[in-house]
Enzyme design. Structure first.
Site, short mmCIF file in Angstrom:
data_model
loop_
_atom_site.label_atom_id
_atom_site.label_comp_id
_atom_site.label_asym_id
_atom_site.label_seq_id
_atom_site.Cartn_x
_atom_site.Cartn_y
_atom_site.Cartn_z
CE LYS A 62 5.33 1.65 -4.85
NZ LYS A 62 6.70 1.39 -4.38
CG ASP A 81 5.06 5.92 -4.87
OD1 ASP A 81 4.59 6.04 -6.00
OD2 ASP A 81 5.84 5.00 -4.54
#
Length: 815
Positions: A682, A678
């Site tokens: 980003k 994750d």
């Protein structure tokens, strides 16, 4: 003197006429002489036109005629004293007998001429004014019934006669001199020619009658009493936020009336203009409202534009061919032929190449126009110099009107930008050199959307509306809707923004309402909705065809993210906290960016990187201002930040992870956060936003977890493996403590490389003092070289993420 004209709805019933009487009594207190002009009772003219046409085909007319008669008789019996009723009823009965004889003749001949049609429809005005004159006489003072055929004279163009102004003025003045001291109750709409035959002034002609009379007697004011609060900025049936205008110039009123505003008949302005007589449009059923004053000068209303109006149904005729180029007199022949064919041209536009001329006409005029053009240009069509006229149906004309538009820089840009952002295609444009009116032709199905989007964009609406479709009602989605409910009053008063929740869906249910789902009870509406189907939800959102449509994705679903490209092509803006749309392949990312530019919509995803922190916006501002990003360092996982900040003392790593999950910082499976994937997404998004064409596999990820934890078959098994791996994490903690450092999982972008790794940082590092679940990012740029720009704040939790989504939504309204 004041002339008061009352339309059909203002005299539609005994109750309406009682209101009229109250208005007349109130006006009499001012001491000025009055004259009334009244229309037929509401619906009577249409009924008479239908009856006379059907009678010519042999159809029976008795029931319709009896219904009209009964309406008038009921008014007489409701409003007049019994001793005065017989005389009025007798007079009405004579009129209806005459009408019946006329219709009997039409039925016998099986045809109806324009002259007879005018005679028949005249009885609507004759009967209503005859009745009202007796009511006014009884309740307001001396009144006299005035058959306008006695003093308004025209030519013999039946259906829409041309006024003989000088003769009419003379006869009107004589009539008023003869009846000085009385209140004339004058029939609107009807007149007579030199032979005494009944003529009519065209539909809406009662307004015209009032203005003719007003100009002849030099009235101080002509009041048009109708059933709306004056002229409005747009048709309130199509634009809910339309509001009344205090004043208009004659020219503005003519333009608005011509292009569909049915408040006042356009020729009404001509007699008023000749004498500079103010026209005041007022509402019979809201008499206290000031209404709209129409006069020689325009005034500001907070906007360059006074109103937006439309003709909902038109047809387009395109005439083109090489034989037009440089050919003198072509336009004269074209419009002469159309005039001979009695075709009214609504709008004209011509290419500068002179290769084509496009005309907008009413659908009923299409065949006559085609025949006129083909007859006039028969030779050119046979020789191929012109192609056959192209007929296109299904269009509307929208016009923005205002005298203050003259030489206003950027107004056209705002108009076409608003239409483009809502996905409205403009098929033709026309603007006169006076700059009083800009007219655009749009698809009929897009008319409502066009009117609403332009009404908002040109600041005619005090509040801009966003029509929002929300997908996902989990922690973030539900919190967002709660925040919208809490802040809706502030958004309207402070930000001039209304969020209309037009649709909601989740994995189980979906629902829509173009008028808006109340934010306080959206759960109930959703629960009562249909079984969820994403494709159907989006299809319905598109078919609603609402202006300023925004799709909010509060999911983590790849299926939802894959719909973005379709939404952009349907002129939807997208606001999302779903990272998948921007962290897929670079080709998909780039395609979405191109579609956003092509269709002029917004794609905002601030929460993809830093929840509620302004990271992407700051990065964009740096790049737009010409700065060059040299290095980005960041901690962009509130979950991991919390875990390493709390991993101290005797607590085990597993205990801290479980606490983070209980606080709602992690996904249901904490490995979704702790795997680093994750975080890598980003950093990938940040790298792409700087312009790097990188893929997810290009990001170097150093895992936090040992392999046995990552491959555990379940969440429970993961926690067991985590407990057994405590020695691994404890060594890292001890090493950091021995070196007076802390553990930080840091992402870095430098020299075109992206990496995410676990580092030990000391007190000199800006990330050393990070606490709780905060995120932090450092930008090293040409301008911020010695002292990098640092942004820090909460990076996890539904509240801050939903607030970030809400902030993006507000930005959509600002663009």
């Amino acid at each position: 003197m004041k002339i008061l004209k009352f339309g059909g709805t203002s005299v539609s019933s005994a109750q309406a006429i009682s209101t009229l009487v109250e208005i007349v009594n109130e006006q009499q207190r001012g001491g000025e002489p009055l004259a009334l002009v009244c229309s037929a009772l509401s619906g009577v003219t249409n009924t008479l036109l239908q009856v006379v046409s059907e009678t010519a085909t042999g159809k029976e007319y008795t029931s319709e005629l009896k219904a009209i008669e009964d309406r008038h008789f009921a008014i007489v019996k409701a409003l007049l004293e019994v001793k005065h009723q017989n005389q009025v009823l007798l007079g009405l009965k004579i009129y209806f007998n005459e009408l019946e004889e006329l219709l009997a003749g039409v039925r016998a001949l099986e045809e109806v001429s324009p002259r007879i049609r005018d005679r028949v429809v005249a009885y609507g005005e004759l009967c209503s004014n005859y009745t009202i004159s007796y009511v006014i006489n009884e309740k307001c003072g001396n009144a006299v019934f005035a058959d306008a055929r006695q003093f308004i004279k025209t030519d013999s163009t039946y259906g829409k006669a041309v006024l003989n102004e000088s003769l009419s003025n003379q006869l009107i003045q004589e009539f008023f001199q003869q009846h000085s001291g009385a209140i004339p109750v004058i029939t609107g709409f009807i007149a007579s020619d030199a032979q005494g035959n009944t003529t009519t002034l065209g539909r809406g002609g009662s307004d015209y009658t009032a203005a003719i009379v007003g100009a002849a007697v030099d009235a101080d004011e002509v009041q048009i009493w109708t059933d709306v609060d004056g002229f409005m900025t747009a048709d309130p049936r199509l634009v809910k936020k339309a509001f009344s205008l205090k004043s208009l110039s004659y020219n503005e009123a003519i333009e608005l009336s011509y292009f569909g505003a049915k408040v006042i008949h356009p020729p009404t302005m001509l007699p008023a203009i000749s004498k500079n007589i103010p026209l005041v449009v007022k509402n019979t059923f809201n008499a206290a409202f000031e209404g709209t004053v129409i006069g020689p000068q325009s005034s500001a209303n907070g906007s360059l534009v006074k109103g937006i109006t439309s003709i909902p149904v038109i047809s387009m005729i395109n005439v083109q061919g090489g034989g037009m180029v440089g050919h003198k007199g072509f336009s004269g022949r074209l419009f002469g032929a159309l005039a001979q064919g009695n075709v009214n041209v609504i709008l004209i536009t011509q290419a500068s190449s002179e290769h084509s001329i496009t005309l907008a006409v009413s659908p009923e005029d299409v065949e006559a126009a085609r025949q006129a053009i083909e007859a006039e240009f028969e030779y050119e069509l046979l020789t191929g110099k012109l192609t056959k006229p192209e007929i296109d149906e299904g269009y509307s004309v929208m016009a923005i009107v205002g005298e203050n538009m003259r030489q206003a820089i950027g107004l056209s840009g705002k108009l076409f930008s608003a239409l483009g952002r809502s996905g409205v295609n403009v098929s033709a444009i026309a603007q006169g050199s006076s700059e009083l009116n800009i007219s655009v032709v749009v698809s009929r199905e897009d008319l409502s959307k066009a009117l609403n989007s332009v009404h908002d964009a040109l600041f005619l609406s005090p509040v801009k509306t966003l029509n929002v479709f929300c997908c996902g009602t989990g922690n973030i989605g539900a919190t967002l809707l709660k925040q919208l409910e809490q802040h809706q009053a502030y958004l309207e008063s402070g930000r001039h923004l209304k969020v209309n929740l037009a649709g909601v869906c989740n994995r189980r249910k979906m629902t829509w309402n173009r008028e808006g789902i109340p934010l306080a009870v959206w759960q109930q509406h959703l629960q009562e909705g249909e079984q969820s189907n994403l494709e159907q939800f989006i299809s319905e959102a598109v078919s609603l065809n609402l202006p300023n449509s925004v799709f909010i994705d509060n999911t983590g679903s790849a299926e939802v993210a894959n719909t973005y490209s379709h939404l952009f092509q349907q002129s939807f803006s997208v606001v999302t906290c779903n990272k998948i749309g921007n962290s897929g392949t670079f080709a998909e990312y780039n395609r979405n960016k191109q579609l956003v530019r092509k269709y002029g919509v917004d794609y905002l995803f601030e929460t993809n990187v830093g929840a509620g922190l302004p990271i992407i916006k700051t990065l964009h501002d740096l790049l737009i201002s010409g700065d060059q990003v040299l290095k980005i360092e960041a901690i962009l996982s509130g979950t991991i930040s919390f875990i390493f900040n709390e991993y101290k003392g005797d607590r085990t790593f597993a205990e801290v992870v479980k606490e983070a999950q209980q606080k709602g910082f992690t996904e249901p499976d904490p490995r979704d956060d702790l795997s680093g994937l994750d975080f890598a997404r980003k950093m990938l998004i940040l790298a792409r936003e700087t312009g790097l064409p990188v893929e997810l596999q290009d990001v170097q990820i150093q895992p936090i977890l040992p392999e046995n934890c990552l491959t555990a078959p379940s969440v429970d098994a993961f926690y067991q493996e985590l407990e057994q791996s405590e020695e691994h994490f404890n060594k890292l903690k001890q090493q950091a403590a021995s070196e007076n450092k802390v553990l930080r999982y840091i992402g870095a972008l430098e020299e075109g490389k992206v990496r995410v790794e676990l580092l030990l940082v000391g007190p000199e590092h800006p990330f050393y003092n990070l606490s709780g679940s905060d995120n932090i990012i450092s930008f090293t740029t040409d301008r911020y070289f010695l002292n990098p720009m640092v942004i820090k704040g909460p990076g996890a939790g539904a509240e801050v993420t939903a607030a970030g989504v809400l902030a993006d939504l507000v930005r959509v309204a600002a663009y």
